[in-house]
Enzyme design. Sequence first.
Site, mmCIF file in Angstrom:
data_model
loop_
_atom_site.group_PDB
_atom_site.id
_atom_site.type_symbol
_atom_site.label_atom_id
_atom_site.label_comp_id
_atom_site.label_asym_id
_atom_site.label_seq_id
_atom_site.Cartn_x
_atom_site.Cartn_y
_atom_site.Cartn_z
ATOM 1 C CG HIS A 98 -1.891 1.179 1.181
ATOM 2 N ND1 HIS A 98 -3.178 1.066 0.670
ATOM 3 C CD2 HIS A 98 -1.759 2.480 1.580
ATOM 4 C CE1 HIS A 98 -3.785 2.237 0.758
ATOM 5 N NE2 HIS A 98 -2.944 3.105 1.313
ATOM 6 C CB CYS A 99 2.132 3.369 -2.552
ATOM 7 S SG CYS A 99 3.184 4.826 -2.828
ATOM 8 N N PRO A 100 1.119 5.236 0.275
ATOM 9 C CG PRO A 100 2.289 6.226 2.025
ATOM 10 C CD PRO A 100 2.179 4.945 1.255
ATOM 11 C CG ASN A 130 -5.376 2.342 -4.915
ATOM 12 O OD1 ASN A 130 -5.863 1.555 -4.110
ATOM 13 N ND2 ASN A 130 -5.728 2.367 -6.189
#
EC number: 2.3.1.225
Length: 308
Positions: A159-161, A165
Site C-alpha cells: 500500500h503506497c500512501p 492506493n
Amino acid sequence: MQPSGHRLRDVEHHPLLTETDSCDSASSSSPEADAADRVWFIRDGCGMVCAVTTWLLVVYADFVVTFVMLLPSKDFWYSVVNGVVFNCLAVLALSSHLRTMLTDPGAVPRGNATKEYMESLQLKPGEVIYKCPKCCCIKPERAHHCSICRRCIRKMDHHCPWVNNCVGEKNQRFFVLFTMYIALSSVHALVLCGLQFISCVRGQWTECSDFSPPITVILLIFLCLEGLLFFTFTAVMFGTQIHSICNDETEIERLKSEKPTWERRLRWEGMKSVFGGPPSLLWMNPFVGFRFRRLHVRPRKGGPEFSV
C-alpha cells in the site's frame, strides 16, 4: 461456522455462512456489474495528503523549470526543447499517478463468502479455500488483506500512501510508469539546475533570471533537494517493481518468504501480463484503456471507494 482465519473445506459439511454471520450477502449479488460501475478512491486522510503533496511538488518543479530557468534564457531552442520535454514528462507522471490512484487494484468482492457463491465455484470435495474474516470474502491465491483499503487485493504488492492506493494486479503498470516518469523528470530537473547555476555564476547573477539572485538561489536549491529525493525514491521503487514483475513475486511475498505454490511466469511473460501484450510503445502510455465517465460522487456504505 468454523473459527475465523481457518481453512474452509467441503461446503456440504462446513457451510460458510449461518444466519448469525455479519457478512452482507447482498453486497455480492452482482460483483462484476458493481465493479464495472465504480471508480476506486480510498478515503484515507494520510494518503490524500501525500497524494496532494506529490502534485504540489511536481507543480513547483514545473514552475521553477519554466519561469526561473527556461523563459529568461536567451537561447530560444534550448528553452523550447527542454520546456516541451520536461512538461511532457510531468504530464505523463501525473497521469500515471491518477491512473494508479483511481484504478481498482484488484479488490476481491466483499461479502462473497456465501453458500450460493461456493456452490457456483464447483469445488472438488476436500479442496482447500480461504476466507478473510475481516471483509467476509473468499480469498483467491496470492491475495492479501489491506487494513487501509479494508479489502483483500489480488497480487497485492504494497500500500503506497503517495498514490493513496494499494499496488496490485490491476494498477501495478501505472505505478511502474509513475515511478519511471518521476525519476526521468527529476534527472532532467537536476541537469537543468546544474546548467543554470553555471550560467548564473558565469554571468555574475545578472540577467540569468527574472527573480533576484537570493530568490533564484533558494528556488534552485529547493528544486535540487526535491529532485535528489524524488529520484532516489522513485528509482529504487522502479527497480524493485521491475525485479518483482520479472520474478513473479510481490513485495509482500518476498518479505514473508512465502514459498510459491503457483507456477511462476518467465521474465517476459511477467512483463507482458502486467503491461499487456507484446513489447511496444503502448507500454509507456498511461492513457491506454482510459474511458471518461461522468462521476456522481457518493460514499458507498461500509466501503472506502466512491461510486459512479
